[in-house]
Design an enzyme around this catalytic site. Structure first.
Site, short mmCIF file in Angstrom:
data_model
loop_
_atom_site.label_atom_id
_atom_site.label_comp_id
_atom_site.label_asym_id
_atom_site.label_seq_id
_atom_site.Cartn_x
_atom_site.Cartn_y
_atom_site.Cartn_z
N TYR A 144 -101.77 9.95 -38.07
CA TYR A 144 -101.88 8.83 -37.13
C TYR A 144 -100.99 9.12 -35.94
O TYR A 144 -99.85 9.54 -36.10
CB TYR A 144 -101.45 7.54 -37.81
CG TYR A 144 -101.44 6.33 -36.90
CD1 TYR A 144 -102.63 5.78 -36.43
CD2 TYR A 144 -100.25 5.71 -36.52
CE1 TYR A 144 -102.63 4.66 -35.59
CE2 TYR A 144 -100.24 4.59 -35.70
CZ TYR A 144 -101.42 4.07 -35.24
OH TYR A 144 -101.42 2.96 -34.43
N ASP A 239 -95.82 15.42 -33.23
CA ASP A 239 -95.62 13.97 -33.17
C ASP A 239 -94.50 13.64 -34.15
O ASP A 239 -94.71 13.49 -35.34
CB ASP A 239 -96.92 13.25 -33.55
CG ASP A 239 -96.77 11.74 -33.48
OD1 ASP A 239 -95.62 11.27 -33.28
OD2 ASP A 239 -97.78 11.03 -33.63
N LYS A 267 -89.89 4.94 -32.50
CA LYS A 267 -89.20 4.34 -33.65
C LYS A 267 -87.66 4.42 -33.54
O LYS A 267 -87.08 3.63 -32.81
CB LYS A 267 -89.75 4.91 -34.94
CG LYS A 267 -91.26 4.60 -35.02
CD LYS A 267 -91.94 4.69 -36.35
CE LYS A 267 -93.31 4.04 -36.24
NZ LYS A 267 -94.43 4.91 -36.50
#
Ligand code: PLP
Length: 434
Positions: A144, A239, A267
Site C-alpha cells: 500500500y 516507501d 507517520k
C-alpha cells in the site's frame, strides 16, 4: 466490556461522515464490529469513550513510536503556536527538519516536506516520471502506498498483466500505467521490464511490507530490485512511510545496506501531526519546481507546528538509540510467546516479524507474498480480535496489518498480551473441536 458510548458516537457519525469514519480501517468492518472511539491515550494505554482501557498495539498505525501523549512530542509546542502557526513563507525549522532527515537517511541528499504519506508517494512517482521521461511504474501486489489513483491498483488475478483498478473512480487509463509484480519474486519484476522495455520510470516498494500484515523481504530481494532498476534506467523508490525511523533511525535501508534513488517518509516524522516527506538523490530532487519542471506544492507543507512535533520526536530518537533495541526485544518476546502459544494450542497460525514489526497470521504459512497472505482465515482473526479486545488488548482491527509496539510498552505489557493470546487461541481451538 461495554461499548455504549462508542456505539452512540458511531451512530451519530454515520449520519454525517461516510461510513462514520475518516479512514476506512477505523470502522472495524473487517472484524465485523463497530469501532471503539478513542477518548485519551497515555503511554502504551488507550482509554475509549466508555472508559475501557486497553494495551494499544495500533499506536495510530505507526506514528506513535514513543507511545501516546509523550511530553517529548509536545515540548515547546505552545510557544511555537503562539508565535504563529503558519505563514506560507519558509521558516528556519523546515531547514532544521530537512537537515535532520538528510543526516539520518543515507540515500537522502535533498528532501521536500508534504502533509501525508499519500502525498509523498504520489509526488515521488510524478518526479520519477518527470526525471526519466517514462510513464509506467511497477508496484507489488499487497503493498500500500496511500490512495493516489495510480497506486490503487493490483493485478487481475495474481497474473502479470496490466493493472486493474482496486477502487471505483480510478480510470482504466490511469491503471494501465501501473504494472503489478509479486513481492519477494524477482522474476516477476524481470518479466515486466522485459515486456515493457524503456517504459518503466520506477519500482516502488515497501522495504518491509506492512500493509498486508508484516511480510519481510527475502534475502537478496531488495538487492535484486536495486540491480534490476539500475540496469534498466528506472528509479528505485523505497516507501518507508512505516519503516522510516521505526525499524531503525536510518530506516529499513540502513539495515539492508541499500541505497534507493528516492525515499518516502510519513507517520513517525510528524510526531503525530499530519506530515510526510520524500527525498533522495539531489540530481533527481532538483527536477522539482521551482528549479525543475515537475510541479509539486502545498499551502501547509512544512507547517512550523507540525515540524516542531516531528523534530522533537526525531531528535529524541537520535539521542536514544536504545528505543530501537528495546522495541525489537519486546517484539521478539511477543513473537516467542505467540509461537509457543500456537504450538501449545495447535491453532493453525504463524508469526512474521521484522525488527519491531509483527503480525500473527491465521494460516500455517510461510507467509511471503500476497498470495500466501490471502490464505489467512479472517473469520478466525475476527473472533481472535474480539476476545483480545474484551481482555484489554487493542490489536489491529484487520488481519492484514502490523502490530506496533512503542517505547512506552513494557515487558509486563507484552507478557499480559501473551497470556491473553493463549486464552484466545485456546478458545478458538475449543470452538473448533466442538
Ligand atoms: C500509511 C502508509 C502510506 C500512506 O500514508 P498516509 O499518511 O496515510 O497518507 C503510504 N505508504 C505506506 C507504506 C504506508 O504505510
Amino acid at each position: 466490556m461495554k461499548h455504549q458510548q462508542s456505539e452512540t458516537l458511531f451512530a451519530r457519525a454515520g449520519k454525517v461522515i461516510p461510513g462514520g469514519v475518516n479512514s476506512p480501517v477505523r470502522a472495524f468492518g473487517s472484524v465485523g464490529m463497530t469501532p471503539v472511539f478513542a477518548e485519551r491515550g497515555e503511554g502504551a494505554y488507550l482509554m475509549d469513550a466508555d472508559t475501557n482501557i486497553y494495551i494499544d498495539y495500533i499506536n495510530s498505525w505507526g506514528p506513535l513510536i514513543l507511545g501516546h501523549a509523550s511530553p517529548v512530542y509536545t515540548k515547546g509546542i505552545e510557544t511555537a503556536m503562539m508565535r504563529g502557526n503558519t505563514y506560507g513563507l519558509p521558516t528556519g525549522i523546515e531547514v532544521d527538519m530537512a537537515e535532520t532527515i538528510v543526516d539520518a537517511v543515507d540515500s537522502i541528499e535533498k528532501v521536500r516536506m508534504v502533509n501525508s504519506g499519500t502525498e509523498a508517494t504520489m509526488s515521488a512517482i510524478r518526479l520519477a516520471r518527470g526525471f526519466t521521461g517514462r510513464e509506467k511504474i511497477i508496484k507489488f501486489e499487497g503493498c500500500y502506498h496511500g490512495h493516489a489513483d495510480g497506486l490503487l491498483v493490483k493485478s487481475g488475478s495474481g497474473t502479470l498483466t496490466f493493472g486493474v483498478p482496486t477502487s471505483a473512480g480510478v480510470t482504466e487509463g490511469t491503471a494501465k500505467d501501473t504494472l503489478v509484480a509479486t513481492y519477494n519474486d524477482l522474476d516477476s519484476v524481470k518479466a515486466l521490464f522485459k515486456s515493457n522495455p524503456d517504459e518503466i520510470a520506477c519500482v516502488i516498494v515497501e522495504p518491509v511490507a506492512g500493509n498486508m500484515g508484516v511480510v519481510p523481504p527475502k534475502k537478496g530481494f531488495m538487492e535484486g530490485l536495486r540491480e534490476i532498476t539500475e540496469n534498466n534506467g528506472a528509479l528505485l523508490i523505497f516507501d518507508e512511510v512505516i519503516t522510516g525511523f521505526r525499524v531503525a533511525y536510518g530506516g529499513a535501508q540502513s539495515l539492508m545496506g541499500i541505497k534507493p534513488d528516492l525515499t518516502c517518509l510519513g507517520k513517525i516524522i510528524g510526531g503525530g501531526m499530519p506530515v510526510g516527506a520524500f527525498g533522495g538523490r539531489a540530481d533527481i530532487m532538483d527536477y522539482l519546481a521551482p528549479d525543475g519542471p515537475v510541479y509539486q506544492a502545498g499551502t501547509l507543507s512544512g507547517n512550523p507546528v507540525a515540524m516542531k512535533m516531528g523534530l522533537n520526536t526525531l531528535n529524541y530518537l537520535k539521542d536514544h538509540p536504545e528505543v530501537y533495541t528495546n522495541i525489537e526485544n519486546l517484539a521478539k518476546r511477543l513473537e516467542k510467546g505467540l509461537k509457543a502459544n500456537i504450538k501449545k494450542t495447535g491453532v493453525k497460525a504463524t508469526v512474521n516479524r521484522y525488527a519491531g514489526m509483527t503480525t500473527l497470521f491465521f494460516t500455517e504459512g510461510p507467509v511471503t507474498d500476497f498470495g500466501s497472505v490471502m490464505t489467512s482465515d479472517t473469520d478466525l482473526y475476527s473472533r481472535y480480535f474480539a476476545k483480545m479486545l474484551d481482555d484489554g488488548n487493542l490489536m489491529p482491527p484487520s488481519q492484514f496489518e502490523g502490530i506496533f509496539i512503542s517505547a512506552a510498552h513494557t515487558a509486563d505489557d507484552i507478557d499480559k498480551t501473551i497470556a491473553c493470546n493463549l486464552a484466545a487461541l485456546t478458545m478458538l481451538q475449543e470452538e473448533k473441536n466442538d
